[in-house]
Motif scaffolding. Structure first.
Motif, short mmCIF file in Angstrom:
data_model
loop_
_atom_site.label_atom_id
_atom_site.label_comp_id
_atom_site.label_asym_id
_atom_site.label_seq_id
_atom_site.Cartn_x
_atom_site.Cartn_y
_atom_site.Cartn_z
N ALA A 110 -2.70 -32.17 -85.00
CA ALA A 110 -1.29 -31.97 -85.31
C ALA A 110 -1.10 -31.60 -86.79
N VAL A 111 -1.81 -32.29 -87.67
CA VAL A 111 -1.72 -31.98 -89.10
C VAL A 111 -2.24 -30.57 -89.37
N LEU A 112 -3.36 -30.21 -88.76
CA LEU A 112 -3.90 -28.87 -88.95
C LEU A 112 -2.96 -27.80 -88.42
N ALA A 113 -2.26 -28.07 -87.32
CA ALA A 113 -1.31 -27.10 -86.78
C ALA A 113 -0.16 -26.87 -87.76
N VAL A 114 0.33 -27.93 -88.36
CA VAL A 114 1.41 -27.80 -89.35
C VAL A 114 0.92 -27.05 -90.58
N LEU A 115 -0.30 -27.38 -91.06
CA LEU A 115 -0.85 -26.68 -92.22
C LEU A 115 -1.08 -25.20 -91.90
N TRP A 116 -1.56 -24.91 -90.69
CA TRP A 116 -1.78 -23.51 -90.31
C TRP A 116 -0.45 -22.76 -90.29
N LEU A 117 0.59 -23.37 -89.75
CA LEU A 117 1.89 -22.71 -89.69
C LEU A 117 2.40 -22.38 -91.10
N GLY A 118 2.24 -23.33 -92.01
CA GLY A 118 2.62 -23.08 -93.39
C GLY A 118 1.82 -21.95 -94.00
N TRP A 119 0.53 -21.89 -93.69
CA TRP A 119 -0.34 -20.82 -94.19
C TRP A 119 0.08 -19.48 -93.62
N PHE A 120 0.43 -19.46 -92.34
CA PHE A 120 0.83 -18.21 -91.69
C PHE A 120 2.16 -17.71 -92.25
N LEU A 121 3.09 -18.63 -92.47
CA LEU A 121 4.40 -18.22 -92.96
C LEU A 121 4.38 -17.84 -94.44
N ARG A 122 3.47 -18.44 -95.21
CA ARG A 122 3.32 -18.12 -96.63
C ARG A 122 1.86 -17.81 -96.91
N PRO A 123 1.38 -16.65 -96.48
CA PRO A 123 -0.06 -16.35 -96.60
C PRO A 123 -0.54 -16.22 -98.04
N ALA A 124 0.37 -16.04 -98.99
CA ALA A 124 -0.05 -15.92 -100.38
C ALA A 124 -0.51 -17.27 -100.93
N ALA A 125 -0.16 -18.34 -100.26
CA ALA A 125 -0.52 -19.68 -100.73
C ALA A 125 -1.38 -20.37 -99.67
#
Length: 148
Positions: free
Chosen positions: A88-103
């Motif tokens: 679940a934590v990795l899914a949230v982190l991945w979503l943040g990475w996908f939405l803000r790929p520069a970070a």
């Protein structure tokens, strides 16, 4: 400047690393979903469990992933609650990475220490009589400990 309906090529290129990570994780999860770790002979046994009788933080993890992929979250929690929480934590982190790929999601040193402390605490608790409900035996079929 008018806004276009399609993302720019640069925006698509920036999203390739998170998409590649999703494809790799999805392929691994699909394999574990197809090759049942509850059947012996498919995966090697956990070396720590085999040699000491102690459950490592990953014991039951393959069964948890298999249960998640096949749509049984309660069985997944019983097999390894830490893997379910970590997914679940990795899914949230991945979503943040996908939405803000520069970070890209790089963990802070403090977060790594907390994760290591939680894994150590989980390991200690699940190997005590008090934490017996956190063992894979409690959440999965009895006697099936071949997969981690």
């Amino acid at each position: 400047m008018p806004r276009t309906a399609f993302p720019t090529a640069g925006a698509l290129t920036a999203r390739l690393p998170p998409l590649a990570a999703l494809v790799a994780a999805g392929a691994g999860a699909a394999y574990v979903g197809r090759v049942d770790p509850n059947e012996s002979g498919h995966y090697p046994p956990c070396p720590l469990l085999r040699h000491t009788g102690l459950f490592c933080p990953g014991c039951g993890g393959l069964r948890a992933v298999h249960a998640l992929v096949t749509g049984d979250p309660l069985t997944a929690l019983g097999a390894n609650a830490a893997v379910v929480g970590g997914a679940a934590v990795l899914a949230v982190l991945w979503l943040g990475w996908f939405l803000r790929p520069a970070a890209p999601p790089l963990p802070a040193p403090g977060h790594v220490r907390w994760a290591a402390a939680l894994a150590a605490a989980f390991t200690v608790v699940r190997n005590t009589p008090f934490g017996a409900a956190l063992t894979p035996e409690a959440g999965g079929p009895p006697g099936v400990l071949s997969g981690m």
